[in-house]
Design an enzyme around this catalytic site. Structure first.
Site, mmCIF file in Angstrom:
data_model
loop_
_atom_site.group_PDB
_atom_site.id
_atom_site.type_symbol
_atom_site.label_atom_id
_atom_site.label_comp_id
_atom_site.label_asym_id
_atom_site.label_seq_id
_atom_site.Cartn_x
_atom_site.Cartn_y
_atom_site.Cartn_z
ATOM 1 N N GLU A 105 -6.782 8.868 -3.257
ATOM 2 C CA GLU A 105 -7.891 8.154 -2.544
ATOM 3 C C GLU A 105 -8.162 8.920 -1.128
ATOM 4 O OE1 GLU A 105 -7.047 4.243 -2.840
ATOM 5 O OE2 GLU A 105 -7.217 4.061 -4.750
ATOM 6 N N GLU A 137 -6.646 3.576 -11.703
ATOM 7 C CA GLU A 137 -6.099 2.259 -11.061
ATOM 8 C C GLU A 137 -7.157 1.099 -11.178
ATOM 9 O OE1 GLU A 137 -4.640 2.520 -6.859
ATOM 10 O OE2 GLU A 137 -3.927 4.470 -7.243
HETATM 11 C C1 BGP Z 1 -4.784 1.794 -3.840
HETATM 12 C C2 BGP Z 1 -3.505 2.759 -3.745
HETATM 13 C C3 BGP Z 1 -2.381 2.245 -4.526
HETATM 14 C C4 BGP Z 1 -2.161 0.702 -4.358
HETATM 15 C C5 BGP Z 1 -3.448 -0.162 -4.606
HETATM 16 C C6 BGP Z 1 -3.297 -1.388 -4.437
HETATM 17 O O1 BGP Z 1 -5.751 2.290 -2.899
HETATM 18 O O2 BGP Z 1 -4.015 4.091 -4.370
HETATM 19 O O3 BGP Z 1 -1.494 3.049 -3.874
HETATM 20 O O4 BGP Z 1 -1.753 0.721 -3.026
HETATM 21 O O5 BGP Z 1 -4.393 0.499 -3.638
HETATM 22 O O6 BGP Z 1 -3.358 -1.518 -2.862
HETATM 23 P P1 BGP Z 1 -2.349 -2.493 -2.198
HETATM 24 O O7 BGP Z 1 -0.970 -1.946 -2.262
HETATM 25 O O8 BGP Z 1 -3.028 -2.570 -0.637
HETATM 26 O O9 BGP Z 1 -2.184 -3.862 -2.895
#
Ligand code: BGP
Length: 463
Positions: free
Chosen positions: A162, A363
Site C-alpha cells: 500500500e 486484504e
Molecule cells: C491496511 C494495511 C494493513 C491494516 C489494514 C487495516 O491499509 O495494509 O496493515 O492496517 O489496513 O487498517 P487498520 O489497522 O487501520 O484498521
C-alpha cells in the site's frame, strides 16, 4: 449462478510482520519506523509484543492449516534481515523466515511474501527514507538477498504494501505528515524500488511471480454534477491509477501528471529509470480492498479543506481537486469505515478491464471489538456477514469474467491495528490480550474460523 468457486481458487489469510510478530528487538532485529513512530495515543497497544507471532508461528500456522488455507500472505521484517537496512546480514533473522516457510510447506500452504509492509528500517529513515535514492538501492539489495535465500521454496512475492495509503494517510500510518513535494518524490522512489523487485525476482527465482499490492478503493462522485465527476476522476488517479499505471504500464498516469503540475511538484528521475519502468512488469496484481470512497468538487465556501466525520474522508482532503464526502447510501462499521460489498465487484471489474492481469485480494476484512465468552467462544457473526457479502461479490466478478485467482482476507489472526490498537480485531483467530495486558496471548478459534474452514472445504459459499 452457482455458489461454487473455481477448483484451484486460492483461499488464504493475511498478516504483516510488525502488526503480529512482536519480538521487536529479538535475535538481532533492528528498529523500524513502526518501532520508533511518534504515538499520539498511548491508550492503545504498540508493536513491541503485538501477538508474539515471532515465537508462536508454529502454533499459528498449525491453526491456519486446520482452517484449510492454501496460501498465507505475510511480510518479512526488513530489519530482521538487515538491522540497519543494509550491511551485514543478521543470520538469526534470515533463519527465522526459513523456518516459517518450511513450516508452511509442511502443511502444503504456499507463502505469498510481502517484501515490505510499512516498516522501513529506522537507520534508512534517518538518512532520508524513501525521499532519497540510497533507500532504493538498499531495498534492491534487501530484495535480492531474500529472493536468493527463499526463492527455491517461495515463488510468489508482493512488493511494497500500500504505497498509496502510506503516502496519502501518512499521519496514521507513519505518525508524521510528509510535505507534497517530498511525498511525490517518495512516490517515484517507491515505484522504482518496485520495478527493481520485479526485475530481480524474474532474474533470480525460477518460476518466480511478483505483483504490486496497493489498497484500491474505486472513487465515486458525490452527485452527477460534472465537477463532482471530475473530482472523482482526479482522486481515482491520485489514489489508485497513479500507482497501478506505474506498476503495470510503466508510465505516469496523465491525470496524475496534471495533478503534480498544478501542485508545482517536480520529480527527479535517475538516468536508468525510464528503461526500468518500461521493461519490468508484474505477473499479477494483489489488491487490498476495504471499501469505496466518495468525493465532491470543493467550492470556494469550503476555503481550506476541512475534515469530514467519515475517517477516510478526512484523509483525502485536497483543496481544489476533491473533498471527501460521506456516501449516504453506505453503512459504516463501529470504526466509522464505510462498507460497500457491491463496490468490490465494481472495483474488481474496473481493475481487470484496465490491466488484464490475474488479481488476488490480499486484504479485505472487518475490524470489530470482538468479545471472548467465559466458554472461550467468539460469536463474530458480523464478520461472517461482512465476509459472506464480499466473497459473494468476488464470485459475481468471476462469473462476469474477472480473472480473480484468490482471496486472502485481513487478517489470519488478531493483530495490532495500524493506529487503533488490538481491540480493533480482524482475525479468524482471537488472541487473548488487552491494550496493555498481554496476558497469556492464548489463541481461540472464532465462529468465523469454522465458517471459513467449511467454505474452503466445500469451495462453496453457503447460500
Ligand atoms: C491496511 C494495511 C494493513 C491494516 C489494514 C487495516 O491499509 O495494509 O496493515 O492496517 O489496513 O487498517 P487498520 O489497522 O487501520 O484498521
Amino acid at each position: 449462478m452457482t455458489h461454487t468457486f473455481p477448483e484451484n481458487f486460492l483461499w488464504g489469510a493475511s498478516i504483516s510482520a510488525h502488526q503480529t510478530e512482536g519480538a521487536y528487538q529479538s535475535d538481532g532485529k533492528g528498529l523500524s519506523v513502526q518501532d520508533t513512530r511518534q504515538r499520539d495515543n498511548h491508550e492503545i497497544a504498540d508493536f513491541t509484543v503485538a501477538v508474539d507471532h515471532y515465537h508462536h508461528y508454529k502454533e499459528d500456522i498449525r491453526l491456519l492449516a486446520e482452517m484449510g488455507i492454501k496460501v498465507f500472505r505475510f511480510s518479512i521484517a526488513w530489519t530482521r534481515i538487515f538491522p540497519n537496512g543494509r550491511g551485514e546480514i543478521n543470520q538469526k533473522g534470515l533463519q527465522h523466515y526459513n523456518s516459517v516457510i518450511d513450516e508452511l510447506l509442511k502443511y502444503d500452504i504456499q507463502p505469498y511474501i510481502t517484501l515490505n509492509h510499512f516498516d522501513l528500517p529506522q537507520a534508512l529513515e534517518d538518512e532520508g527514507g524513501w525521499g532519497v535514492r540510497s533507500t532504493v538501492d538498499a531495498f534492491k539489495h534487501y530484495a535480492e538477498t531474500v529472493f536468493e535465500a527463499y526463492g527455491d521454496r517461495a515463488k510468489h512475492w508482493l512488493t511494497i504494501n500500500e504505497p498509496n495509503i502510506m503516502l496519502l494517510v501518512d499521519k496514521k500510518i507513519l505518525g508524521k505528515e510528509i510535505p507534497l513535494q517530498e511525498k511525490y518524490q517518495q512516490f517515484h522512489h517507491l515505484m522504482i524500488a518496485e520495478k527493481y523487485a520485479f526485475k530481480r525476482c524474474h532474474e533470480l527465482i525460477e518460476g518466480g511471480q511478483i505483483g504490486p499490492v496497493p489498497n484500491i478503493s474505486l472513487v465515486y462522485p458525490a452527485t452527477s454534477k460534472p465537477l463532482d465527476n471530475q473530482a472523482a476522476l482526479y482522486f481515482n488517479s491520485v489514489r489508485n491509477w497513479a500507482y497501478l499505471d506505474f506498476s503495470c504500464f510503466g508510465r505516469y498516469n496523465t491525470v496524475f501528471k496534471d495533478y503534480l503540475k498544478r501542485n508545482n511538484i517536480t520529480i527527479d528521475f535517475a538516468p536508468e529509470d525510464s528503461e526500468l519502468m518500461e521493461n519490468n512488469f508484474p505477473d499479477f496484481i494483489a489488491m487490498n480492498f476495504y471499501t469505496t470512497v466518495t468525493v465532491e468538487k470543493p467550492t470556494e465556501k469550503d476555503g481550506m479543506a476541512n475534515g469530514i466525520s467519515d475517517q477516510q474522508s478526512e484523509d483525502i482532503m485536497e483543496w481544489g481537486f476533491y473533498k471527501g464526502f460521506t456516501n449516504p447510501y453506505l453503512k459504516k462499521n463501529e470504526f466509522n469505515w464505510t462498507i460497500d460489498p457491491d463496490g468490490l465487484k465494481t472495483t474488481l471489474q474496473t481493475l481487470y478491464d484496465r490491466y488484464h492481469l490475474p488479481i488476488i485480494i490480499t486484504e479485505n476484512g472487518l475490524g470489530a471489538k470482538d468479545e471472548l465468552t467465559t466458554e472461550g467462544n467468539i460469536h463474530d457473526t458480523y464478520r461472517i456477514n461482512y465476509l459472506q457479502q464480499h466473497i459473494d461479490q468476488c464470485l459475481q466478478a468471476i462469473e462476469a469474467g474477472v480473472d480473480l485467482i484468490g482471496y486472502s482476507p485481513w487478517s489470519a489472526i488478531d493483530l495490532v491495528s495500524v493506529h487503533e490498537g488490538i481491540s480493533k480485531r480482524y482475525g479468524f483467530i482471537y488472541v487473548d490480550r488487552t491494550e496493555h495486558d498481554e496476558k497469556e496471548l492464548a489463541r481461540y478459534r472464532k465462529d468465523s474460523f469454522y465458517w471459513y474452514q467449511k467454505l474452503i472445504e466445500t469451495n462453496q459459499l453457503p447460500s
